[in-house]
Design an enzyme around this catalytic site. Structure first.
Site, PDB file in Angstrom:
ATOM      1  CB  CYS A   1      -4.502  12.311  -9.893  1.00 27.45           C
ATOM      2  SG  CYS A   1      -6.165  12.547  -9.228  1.00 27.45           S
TER       3      CYS A   1
ATOM      4  CB  SER B   1      -6.711   4.613  -6.129  1.00 29.98           C
ATOM      5  OG  SER B   1      -6.596   5.178  -7.423  1.00 29.98           O
ATOM      6  N   GLY B   2      -8.291   7.529  -5.987  1.00 31.49           N
ATOM      7  CA  GLY B   2      -8.177   8.970  -5.801  1.00 31.49           C
ATOM      8  C   GLY B   2      -8.824   9.460  -4.524  1.00 31.49           C
TER       9      GLY B   2
ATOM     10  NE  ARG C   1       1.260   1.948   8.419  1.00 27.95           N
ATOM     11  CZ  ARG C   1       0.035   2.230   8.842  1.00 27.95           C
ATOM     12  NH1 ARG C   1      -0.326   3.499   9.022  1.00 27.95           N
ATOM     13  NH2 ARG C   1      -0.823   1.272   9.070  1.00 27.95           N
ATOM     14  N   GLY C   2       0.449   5.041   2.979  1.00 27.98           N
ATOM     15  CA  GLY C   2      -0.754   5.347   2.211  1.00 27.98           C
ATOM     16  C   GLY C   2      -0.636   4.950   0.750  1.00 27.98           C
TER      17      GLY C   2
ATOM     18  NE  ARG D   1     -13.622   9.314  -6.466  1.00 27.30           N
ATOM     19  CZ  ARG D   1     -12.508  10.027  -6.421  1.00 27.30           C
ATOM     20  NH1 ARG D   1     -11.506   9.744  -7.236  1.00 27.30           N
ATOM     21  NH2 ARG D   1     -12.383  11.053  -5.586  1.00 27.30           N
TER      22      ARG D   1
ATOM     23  CD  GLN E   1     -11.220  12.736 -11.184  1.00 26.03           C
ATOM     24  OE1 GLN E   1     -11.733  13.747 -11.635  1.00 26.03           O
ATOM     25  NE2 GLN E   1     -10.601  12.731 -10.003  1.00 26.03           N
TER      26      GLN E   1
END
Length: 372
Positions: free
Chosen positions: A136, A166-167, A10-11, A269, A163
């Site tokens: 990633c 979503s990370g 589900r992630g 980020r 980045q």
């Protein structure tokens, strides 16, 4: 058919992985079982048109030990809790994971088959049963530079990463979307006249930024966060994310301390949903012309797209929106630096949920099925 359990479906990573498994027909070759800690016992239809599946208890060792392969996308906490318990009751199955914890185990192999396929096959042959998808940023960096690595042209790498949110997980994306919505409402609520738009916006903008400073350790909307990783794992000034780049890159390549590639990194980020960008300075072992470098990068990796260093093509194709949802790795801004002819500058962008995590796991599953 082999019994394959998927935990964390589900992630962010798990849902992308499940979709890719359906797209590539992997689910037709296995008996796929879905597990959850919080939704055990429920029945769901995870892919439109497919039959309902009952969700099994991800904490039930009696069920887990019947599986031939476990694919875990549930994070470090779950893996630390369950992995050793299973191994201690003599479970001999294959464990595939996206967590950083598994990557640090001595008896695990970090998998990225376009880069270390030979090591993967040899490890399977030698009886290794634990595999992890790399960080990633590491995966996308290695995919971007794979040609130069194969030709043994790299002396060292300095990289700055940009980045995506979503990370940081699905919760981060939900909060980011909420920030956009609420900030927009506040900014325009009292700006009915164009004459007062700028001054009012400036005041409300500062208010919103301070309001959301509690999210993700820093506001993400209209900002860049110059720290990724835990605050209690700092090694010689690097964050844990920056440490992973050095450690995992060389583990994937099979290098030890003596022949490791030195990598300096600064991880940031940014307000992107799904893709990571990276800016590289690479010191080459010898002077190689740009035209030859582009050929080397392209011929060694079918997913690489070389973007010529022109404004129009760069703006159109070297963007995160261009590669989102695809396996493409776009590489551009390729040029020599003023430092010297052996110093190469380039910029890459790729989808962090695909090559960054889900796709290596899916491809490893296929390798294991072929092996078994």
């Amino acid at each position: 058919m082999y019994n394959v359990g998927l935990i964390g479906w589900r992630g962010m990573v798990g849902s992308v992985l499940l979709r890719r498994m359906h797209e590539e027909g992997d689910v037709k070759k296995i008996n796929l079982l879905l597990f959850s800690v919080s939704h055990a016992g429920k029945s769901v239809t995870v892919i439109c048109g497919q039959k309902e599946k009952k969700i099994l208890n991800a904490l039930d060792l009696n069920i887990l030990k019947t599986l031939d392969i476990i694919i875990c996308c549930a994070g470090d906490d779950y893996t630390k809790n369950i992995y050793f318990k299973l191994r201690n009751i003599n479970w001999k199955g294959y464990w595939l994971d996206s967590s950083s914890f598994i990557r640090t185990l001595e008896d695990s192999l970090i998998i990225l088959d376009p880069i270390n396929k030979k090591r993967i096959y040899q490890s399977v042959k030698n009886g290794i049963k634990t595999f992890a998808s790399g960080n990633c940023v590491v995966n996308l960096m290695l995919m971007s530079l794979s040609g130069l690595l194969r030709e043994d042209l790299i002396r060292w790498i300095s990289v700055s990463t940009y980045q995506s949110i979503s990370g940081a997980g699905s919760t981060a994306i939900t909060r980011f979307i909420r920030q956009i919505q609420e900030m927009s409402e506040i900014l325009y609520a009292n700006c009915n006249h164009r004459s007062n738009l700028i001054l009012s916006s400036e005041k409300e903008f500062l208010f919103c930024i301070r309001k959301y400073s509690k999210y993700l350790e820093h506001p993400l909307f209209f900002d860049a966060v110059p720290w990724i990783g835990k605050d209690d794992v700092i090694r010689d000034g690097r964050t844990s994310e920056e440490w992973k780049i050095q450690y995992e890159t060389n583990k994937i390549l099979g290098y030890n301390e003596k022949n490791a590639i030195p990598i300096n990194s600064t991880c940031v980020r940014v307000s992107s949903i799904r893709c990571h960008s990276q800016s590289f300075i690479v010191k080459l072992k010898k002077n190689v012309p740009i035209e030859e470098i582009e050929k080397i990068l392209k011929k060694n990796n079918k997913w690489i797209n070389i973007i010529t260093n022109k404004k129009k093509r760069t703006l159109k194709q070297l963007s995160q929106t261009n590669v989102m949802g695809t396996l493409d790795i776009n590489v551009g801004r390729i040029r020599k630096t003023k430092i010297g002819e052996k110093y190469l500058s380039l910029f890459s962008v790729g989808d962090q949920l695909l090559w960054g995590s889900a796709e290596p796991l899916r491809r490893m599953l296929k390798i294991l099925l072929d092996h078994l």
